[in-house]
Write a protein that holds these residues in place. Sequence first.
Motif, mmCIF file in Angstrom:
data_model
loop_
_atom_site.group_PDB
_atom_site.id
_atom_site.type_symbol
_atom_site.label_atom_id
_atom_site.label_comp_id
_atom_site.label_asym_id
_atom_site.label_seq_id
_atom_site.Cartn_x
_atom_site.Cartn_y
_atom_site.Cartn_z
ATOM 1 N N ALA A 129 37.581 24.256 24.481
ATOM 2 C CA ALA A 129 36.761 25.428 25.217
ATOM 3 C C ALA A 129 37.237 26.826 24.715
ATOM 4 O O ALA A 129 36.378 27.685 24.264
ATOM 5 N N GLU A 130 38.409 27.067 24.779
ATOM 6 C CA GLU A 130 39.255 28.215 24.538
ATOM 7 C C GLU A 130 38.987 28.558 23.063
ATOM 8 O O GLU A 130 38.793 29.673 22.594
ATOM 9 N N ALA A 131 39.298 27.531 22.259
ATOM 10 C CA ALA A 131 39.064 27.727 21.022
ATOM 11 C C ALA A 131 37.692 28.122 20.341
ATOM 12 O O ALA A 131 37.433 28.845 19.434
ATOM 13 N N GLU A 132 36.581 27.410 21.029
ATOM 14 C CA GLU A 132 35.148 27.671 20.762
ATOM 15 C C GLU A 132 34.827 29.269 21.200
ATOM 16 O O GLU A 132 34.109 29.728 20.262
ATOM 17 N N SER A 133 35.414 29.709 22.203
ATOM 18 C CA SER A 133 35.222 30.899 22.931
ATOM 19 C C SER A 133 35.580 31.900 21.906
ATOM 20 O O SER A 133 35.179 33.084 21.498
ATOM 21 N N HIS A 134 37.080 31.706 21.390
ATOM 22 C CA HIS A 134 37.613 32.813 20.531
ATOM 23 C C HIS A 134 36.969 32.665 19.133
ATOM 24 O O HIS A 134 36.911 33.886 18.477
ATOM 25 N N LYS A 135 36.338 31.566 18.674
ATOM 26 C CA LYS A 135 35.679 31.667 17.603
ATOM 27 C C LYS A 135 34.574 32.539 17.297
ATOM 28 O O LYS A 135 34.104 33.313 16.400
ATOM 29 N N LYS A 136 33.846 32.377 18.705
ATOM 30 C CA LYS A 136 32.548 33.371 18.840
ATOM 31 C C LYS A 136 32.888 34.834 18.803
ATOM 32 O O LYS A 136 32.306 35.876 18.363
ATOM 33 N N LEU A 137 34.090 35.044 19.590
ATOM 34 C CA LEU A 137 34.602 36.349 19.671
ATOM 35 C C LEU A 137 35.042 37.003 18.030
ATOM 36 O O LEU A 137 34.889 38.073 17.647
ATOM 37 N N TYR A 138 35.792 36.029 17.343
ATOM 38 C CA TYR A 138 36.224 36.391 16.221
ATOM 39 C C TYR A 138 34.974 36.594 15.211
ATOM 40 O O TYR A 138 34.916 37.778 14.559
ATOM 41 N N ASP A 139 33.708 35.835 15.392
ATOM 42 C CA ASP A 139 32.676 36.060 14.480
ATOM 43 C C ASP A 139 31.951 37.279 14.986
ATOM 44 O O ASP A 139 31.252 37.925 14.085
ATOM 45 N N GLU A 140 32.162 37.615 16.317
ATOM 46 C CA GLU A 140 31.470 39.078 16.842
ATOM 47 C C GLU A 140 32.519 40.080 16.405
ATOM 48 O O GLU A 140 32.282 41.504 16.756
ATOM 49 N N GLN A 141 33.650 39.835 15.775
ATOM 50 C CA GLN A 141 34.577 40.898 15.530
ATOM 51 C C GLN A 141 35.290 41.487 16.546
ATOM 52 O O GLN A 141 35.622 42.829 16.679
ATOM 53 N N ALA A 142 35.250 40.714 17.812
ATOM 54 C CA ALA A 142 35.820 41.166 18.990
ATOM 55 C C ALA A 142 37.273 41.185 19.060
ATOM 56 O O ALA A 142 37.967 41.871 19.969
ATOM 57 N N ILE A 143 37.750 40.026 18.333
ATOM 58 C CA ILE A 143 39.246 39.975 18.374
ATOM 59 C C ILE A 143 39.762 39.679 17.016
ATOM 60 O O ILE A 143 38.682 39.295 16.074
ATOM 61 N N PRO A 144 40.974 39.930 16.609
ATOM 62 C CA PRO A 144 41.608 39.547 15.391
ATOM 63 C C PRO A 144 41.610 38.122 15.023
ATOM 64 O O PRO A 144 41.432 37.143 15.899
#
Length: 312
Positions: A129-144
């Motif tokens: 779940a955390e990996a999927e969430s971080h992938k979305k944040l990365y796609d939105e360029q919210a995290i490195p």
Amino acid sequence: MFFTPPNKRNVLLAAIAVIATWSTMPDRVFAQSYSTQLQSPGQRVVADNCSVKYIRNVNIPAEVEGKLIELNVEEGMNISEGDVLAVVDDTAAKLALELKRAEEKQAMLEADNNVNLEDARNSRELADAEAESHKKLYDEQAIPFWEMKKKVLEAVRAALRIDLAEMQKKIASAQYIAKRSEREIAQYEQQRRQVFAPFDGYVETRIAQRGEWVQPGSPIATLVQLDRVRVEGVVDALAFSGRVRAGLPVTVRVFASSDRERPVVVQGKLGFVSSELNLRRQVRIWIDIDNVKDENGAWIVKPGMQAEILFE
């Protein structure tokens, strides 16, 4: 040179012929009588030199070395199969058995433990779940990228933890099997220090003494079987050729008293016919018969008694 008249010469030749006939007559008579004896179907077959014998006459041994701390037999006792006749010092064996039982219990608990496996599955679910969430944040360029990649690798690690937990459970199950086998070996070693009766019988002789040091194979007592005995004898193999074979119905007469006119009579089937002849051209035969007790509880037929085996 003497001259023999013709009449006297004829008489002499006739006398020689008669003498030659007489010289061969006994062989023909003997052969004829022996052939008649072999082929006489009416002659009843009776076994010679029959006697009653034990089927089982066993010296019960100790299986291990040690001091005899229990002795539960005396001469004249009736024993049932499985009775404990004696016990060799088993203190160390009992302690070893208790230790192996505890180790087996521990191994069983570890084999049944599913906590690590369930924890690994929950951790993987959270990591995914955390990996999927971080992938979305990365796609939105919210995290490195490296932060997203870290969560993906943590999800992979969580999956590996499930494999590790399943492997540990299999190892725990194998260890439980090993501990169970060790407990069975310890139990067997403890049981070997108990001397059991291998069959229902009668204690003919008590050999060992309580407190005596015994070795493997040392006899404890002599146990004999009396509820079933064997009547053994011999039969002329040539005189009764083809008329003696295993399975034939026979009558056994056991002379259980001094009155030979009142034998114990038992019907049965012949159990064994030897394939080897002795020096008197006889074959060994035997039949097993059931024994009975008298009104005083004593066995009527005893080994050593004389008997007869009569073929029907």
